[in-house]
Enzyme design. Structure first.
Site, PDB file in Angstrom:
ATOM      1  N   ASP A 194      36.845   8.977  27.635  1.00 53.94           N
ATOM      2  CA  ASP A 194      38.175   9.220  27.077  1.00 53.94           C
ATOM      3  C   ASP A 194      38.136   9.921  25.723  1.00 53.94           C
ATOM      4  O   ASP A 194      39.182  10.347  25.226  1.00 53.94           O
ATOM      5  CB  ASP A 194      38.926   7.898  26.908  1.00 53.94           C
ATOM      6  CG  ASP A 194      39.476   7.359  28.227  1.00 53.94           C
ATOM      7  OD1 ASP A 194      39.717   8.177  29.137  1.00 53.94           O
ATOM      8  OD2 ASP A 194      39.666   6.141  28.341  1.00 53.94           O
ATOM      9  N   GLU A 234      35.117  -3.558  28.642  1.00 54.54           N
ATOM     10  CA  GLU A 234      35.746  -2.507  27.836  1.00 54.54           C
ATOM     11  C   GLU A 234      36.843  -3.200  27.037  1.00 54.54           C
ATOM     12  O   GLU A 234      37.927  -3.491  27.551  1.00 54.54           O
ATOM     13  CB  GLU A 234      36.301  -1.407  28.747  1.00 54.54           C
ATOM     14  CG  GLU A 234      36.898  -0.218  27.976  1.00 54.54           C
ATOM     15  CD  GLU A 234      38.308  -0.471  27.511  1.00 54.54           C
ATOM     16  OE1 GLU A 234      38.514  -0.506  26.274  1.00 54.54           O
ATOM     17  OE2 GLU A 234      39.201  -0.651  28.359  1.00 54.54           O
ATOM     18  N   ASP A 245      36.917  -2.424  33.128  1.00 52.85           N
ATOM     19  CA  ASP A 245      37.832  -1.603  32.353  1.00 52.85           C
ATOM     20  C   ASP A 245      39.036  -2.434  31.915  1.00 52.85           C
ATOM     21  O   ASP A 245      39.527  -3.286  32.647  1.00 52.85           O
ATOM     22  CB  ASP A 245      38.281  -0.414  33.217  1.00 52.85           C
ATOM     23  CG  ASP A 245      39.083   0.600  32.438  1.00 52.85           C
ATOM     24  OD1 ASP A 245      38.683   0.933  31.309  1.00 52.85           O
ATOM     25  OD2 ASP A 245      40.113   1.063  32.955  1.00 52.85           O
TER      26      ASP A 245
END
Length: 495
Positions: A381, A328, A281
């Site tokens: 998200d 990500e 992430d």
């Protein structure tokens, strides 16, 4: 998942879901971080970088092994209402701990031997975590820097005294982590037998109120009182005009470098022990991270600071023998960040919902993708694709989408699923909400909104054979069948 106890877990529903994935010829199951929940009940806000979330432990599987009376489960909800975290903390967790206290006197010798081996092999993180977890409970979830100074500053005599006082509770918390590990690895093995690989998710930063910061304060940017000097976040972006103020303490990368990045090597070796692939992430933070003075209330007044870059990944490759990661790398990403990822052959991400805003966003569309990508219709998200289409797109975006995909009789979500699967990206991931064609009521998370997230659960019976057949046919024609699943021979095939 529609599991017992108010939240999805590693029990029967998880195995049924794995069976469903196999019937739909799906070869990848991506999960959110699995650590114990901290602030806001977000899986990205955990009290440990190594421990497991006890809410995910299946009480049914504990009952199957005789570690808790099955009758104790009868009062638990078995419906599919949205997750009520306060309810499950007060209703489910006492039963998990009851099983943990029963374990030493009811488990057979083979199970106790496995537990002893688990404790021995994981002592490097387990002992500190269970002490932190026990003290946190004793001090009513007060942040560790508000504990008595001798405990906050880890004075050896004070820690030893607490280990003696809390012996039984520490053992029970160790058993809970053993339960988590055994159930997770059993589910992983079940999936592997069906050629389903597990993709995990590692948040780049850790909570201030975590066992990691308490145990290793020297690795974090803290002042003399062990308060954060600076914290993490991102500048104003698509999701928020004031940026995202995450509040996680930032690392002392110079100290980590001097220690050979031992903590990061341990962390990602642990991740590769638990997953086949690992999503990193906020990959940008390894190249440059947004540093916000701790006293600021928003992320606006921050600055970009250089991260460890190649030095960390070179050390990781040497230690792990490879980098089974994908990055990500969404949002505003500089050429230097892409270059870092490409030098280490780490695939990046693409989100189809981001591809239609303007010409600069077209890098996320299938005709611009390359094999070193993991493509999503949307992520945790984003709004669901149907919800985004209904309320999150402009007329210009809709016009562009129609021009790109044409009319979709089975819904815009299926048009996006087909785009993702038909792309050249190495992996294609579709949120279950998009497979089910759900709208905004099924959104999992809204960034910068601290309440009401990560509560959605799918309904029993919504995973139909018709959907499985549709997914399987798409996997076959787009060459995304898992390795052991071969397309049927044509009718005129002669062996």
């Amino acid at each position: 998942m529609p599991s017992r106890g108010g939240i999805g877990d590693f029990g029967p529903a998880a195995y049924s879901f794995a069976d469903y994935l196999a019937s739909a010829k799906q070869g990848l199951w991506q999960v959110l971080p699995l650590g114990p929940l901290g602030f806001g009940n977000s899986p990205y806000s955990s009290t440990s970088a190594f421990a497991g979330n006890p809410l995910l432990i299946s009480l049914e599987r504990l009952a199957d092994r005789g570690w808790i009376d099955r009758a104790r489960l009868d009062a638990l909800p078995d419906g599919i209402e949205p997750v009520d975290y306060q309810h499950i903390f007060t209703r489910k967790m006492p039963l998990v701990f009851e099983a943990a206290h029963n374990f030493p006197r009811s488990a057979p010798a083979s199970a106790r031997s496995r537990f002893d081996r688990f404790c021995q092999e994981n002592r490097w993180w387990l002992d500190d975590f269970v002490l932190f977890d026990s003290l946190r409970a004793q001090f009513h979830l007060e942040s560790w820097n508000r504990w008595p100074r001798e405990l906050a500053h880890r004075e050896p005599a004070a820690l030893e005294k607490k280990r003696s006082e809390l012996h039984d509770d520490l053992q029970a918390r160790s058993v809970v982590q053993f339960f988590f590990s055994e159930q997770w690895q059993a589910l992983r093995a079940y999936c592997a037998q069906r050629s389903i690989r597990m993709a995990g998710d590692i948040a780049i930063f850790v909570n201030f109120d975590s066992a990691d910061v308490w145990t290793h304060p020297d690795l974090f940017r803290l002042d003399a009182n062990r308060e954060p000097e600076v914290v993490a976040g991102v500048p104003p972006d698509f999701f928020s005009k004031t940026g995202q103020h995450w509040g996680n303490p930032l690392y002392r990368w110079d100290v980590m470098q001097a220690q050979g990045y031992a903590w990061w090597i341990d962390r990602l070796r642990w991740a590769t022990h638990n997953f086949d692939y690992v999503r990193l992430d906020h990959f940008r933070g390894f190249a440059q991270f947004w540093e916000i003075p701790a006293h600021e209330e928003t992320a606006v007044n921050g600055r970009w600071v250089d991260g460890p870059k190649d030095d960390l990944f070179n050390r990781l490759r040497d230690a792990l023998g490879g980098l089974p990661f994908f990055a990500e790398d969404l949002g505003y990403i500089t050429p230097a960040v892409h270059a870092l990822r490409e030098r280490h052959q780490i695939p990046g991400c693409a989100v189809l919902q981001f591809g239609f805003g303007d010409a600069g966003a077209h890098v996320y569309l299938p005709h611009r993708l390359t094999p070193d990508r993991v493509v999503y219709t949307g992520t945790h998200d984003n709004d669901t694709t149907l919800g985004w289409w209904n309320s999150g797109t402009s007329e210009d975006e809709r016009r562009a989408i129609r021009a790109y995909v044409g009319e979709s009789d089975d819904g815009i979500h299926w048009a996006f699923i087909r785009m993702a699967q038909a792309s050249v990206a190495s992996l294609a991931v579709v949120p279950l909400q998009d497979v089910l064609g759900l709208s905004s009521e099924a959104r999992l998370n809204t960034p910068s909104v601290s309440e009401g997230n990560f509560r959605w659960r799918y309904q029993q019976g919504s995973l139909t054979s018709v959907l499985a057949e549709k997914l399987a046919a798409l996997a076959a024609v787009t060459d995304r069948l898992p390795p052991h699943v071969l397309p049927p021979p044509s009718e005129d095939f002669v062996a």
